[in-house]
Design an enzyme around this catalytic site. Sequence first.
Site, mmCIF file in Angstrom:
data_model
loop_
_atom_site.group_PDB
_atom_site.id
_atom_site.type_symbol
_atom_site.label_atom_id
_atom_site.label_comp_id
_atom_site.label_asym_id
_atom_site.label_seq_id
_atom_site.Cartn_x
_atom_site.Cartn_y
_atom_site.Cartn_z
ATOM 1 N N ASP A 57 0.861 -1.165 0.000
ATOM 2 C CA ASP A 57 0.000 0.000 0.000
ATOM 3 C C ASP A 57 0.908 1.230 0.000
ATOM 4 O OD1 ASP A 57 -2.163 1.702 0.084
ATOM 5 O OD2 ASP A 57 -3.086 0.786 1.843
ATOM 6 N N TRP A 58 0.370 2.352 -0.385
ATOM 7 C CA TRP A 58 1.189 3.553 -0.585
ATOM 8 C C TRP A 58 1.731 4.059 0.757
ATOM 9 C CZ3 TRP A 58 0.126 1.195 -4.548
ATOM 10 C CH2 TRP A 58 0.331 1.665 -5.844
#
Length: 807
Positions: A229-230
Amino acid sequence: MKHRDIIDKMTLEEKAAFLSGKNVWQTRDYSRLGLPSIFCSDGPHGIRKQAGAGDHLGLNASLPATCFPTAATVANSWDERLGEELGEALGEEAAAQEVNVLLGPGLNMKRSPLCGRNFEYFSEDPYLAGKMAAAYVKGIQSQGVYACPKHFAVNSQELRRMAMNSVLDERTLREIYLTGFEIAVKEGKAKSIMTSYNEINGTYANENKHLLQEILRKEWGFDGIVITDWGASNDHAAGVAAGSNLEMPAPGLDSAREILRAIEEKTLTEEELDACVDGLLDAVLTLSENAEGKKRTFPETAHHDLARRAAEESAVLLKNTDEILPLKAGCKVAVIGDFAVEPRYQGAGSSMVNPTYLETIEKVIGNYDLQVVGINRGYKRTGEADEAMKKEALDLAAAADIVLYCFGLDELSESEGMDRSHMRIPQNQIELLQSIVQVNENVVGLLSAGASIEMPWHYCCKAILHGYLTGQAGASAMLNILTGKVNPSGRLSETYPLRYEDTPAFRHFPSTQRNSEYRESIYIGYRYYDTSKVRVQYPFGYGLSYTTFMYSDLKVDADGATFTLTNTGKMDGAEVVQLYVGLPNAIVFRPEKELKGFRKVFLKSGESKEVRIDFDDKTFRYWNVKTNGWEVEEGIYQIMVGASVADIRLEGKLQVSGTTDRYPYNPAKLPYYYTGIVQQISDEEFEELLGHPIPSGKWSGDLGINDAICQMYYAKSGLARVIYKVLTTMKKKSEEKGKPDLNILFIYNMPFRGIAKMTGGMVSMEMVEGMVTVVNGHFLKGMKKIIGGFFRNQKANKAYEAKLAEK
């Protein structure tokens, strides 16, 4: 290894840098090797490809795309074919916008109704969530685009999501929080998967070998790429060692240097690095080839029509007293509610879509055979009282035969980055509803919300049609149902409790400081309410129709259940038939019943069909923590078919042979787990379930790089405490405006290490360590590290870029 020829041509520096993004959305390309970059984009219910500067929170504008109903909405359709059609359309639009990896669908379990991102997730049931996710994945990938199911795994809250630890037993992990992903991988053949921000039992998801290697790759046979995930990468080298292929968004070359150091220090082998590079190379080459010759347009009208059909099939009729619906032709209606003018049709945050077209009830109601006596906003969306507006609405209501009241949760109530603080609809909306019913008892409530809510006001409405978050074509979808053009067939994919205090995780959601203890174990959603006999407002699987259905002639064999379904009403319509399985007096504790199959069946009025629901490998299994494997307990199982978990129409029995020689539990030591009454599990009983002491998650002492910025309230540095107060004030002000500032929320809940991972290489981990040193009260020492680290990072980055530029 598929691409040894390319890997042998790559320098160590190129390989290390390849495993991190070059910007917010793209992978790194190498022209000398003929390697292009691939483009990732958010898109659980619509493509969010940003035209200008990229960000992962939906702050900057994106290209127009179809905004389909959210996952929470479409799950209510219980229609896998519809899910696949939506996936195909999403994949087609992604390909048209030159997006290679679509970051979705989201299928985390709805552990609590208060999770701020529940609108983006399918269900409280892993089987339903997994089947719907697999359908989306198949559809998306049929267009040459990779789907990326997320967030793997046990990501049940938004509060401090990057700085919290999910503590749970292995059986709960397997049966509840991983089963949906297992179905998406095995049946959907997902080619990528996104790791979550949180720790799972003390190890970050992205560097969790148990999760990524033992389960995902070895047990499930996953052969795709793992993407963080970012900002979810903690220790990049540990992530690569665990088999994580791509760190996003663009942490800069400090991350690549982490890899080089780890190889030099022999904490990471070059073989492990090559394996991750090979997987990412395969994705880049495959996706680039898939993208060749794709159209750069998509059929906007057809996709808008599909969005409407999805909303129609997913809306749930919760109440229909006196058969007030469908509305009679020509009846006088008053339309009241801000949502009729400015619809709440999607969530907020990284899934925010710029729709190609947006319907509103105000705009489209004129297309229907209804006398509209007027349209009034009635209330202020942001919650303030407005007596003049209220009086106008009441005067309008009194002049109509029927009031269509459009209400629900506003944007502030549900958003990525923050959890809800309660399950109530804004009070000004309810006060208006209670006043309307005093002047006109014929109120039809049209609800918009992405998660379950408390409904003590339900008696004010003769009918309630819940559209959830309907997407861009939701207005006509709701009116088609209201006027009888469409027979409602949605069924709830989550339970609606009477009150939040009745929910199983009430005392342990969200995390207390760092740890979130999953003491409720497998008793999530209906598994808890049904087993513990807790009354609910609306049960899992519930929904009304304009017609009626009769179930008959159940036959159960070793491979499945067969029965007859008849439409006994006057309208054509679809029924969602649900198969539940239970084992009375089981030796291994379990819920009273669990969903193990479903079908959506359309029947014309008077028509009958024989329906077959087959058993599969998940029908009778449980995870045995003693043998560390899936087992079947021997016994006479109840096979139940019904219209909801609380409306079982047919029951049969089946003798099933078992595989269990060693039973996992001593019932005397787990008394409440054997009753399902799990709201107040003691430390001793939870430790018995875990098999080890409960880890401490208390905040104390010096802050570390994995502590959240919002923890600076107890920092030793006065400057840090001032920064905390400023951020808190900014956060509160944004909330008071009615729309959360996602950037502030993200920073507020972010761990210090995230500063290095989210700044495109401007900040190194050494600088972050300096910041933490300042926060802990050593200003000069920390500033020296920050300033010195800045220049060392710039110099090292330039040197690394020069190496990458060498031919």
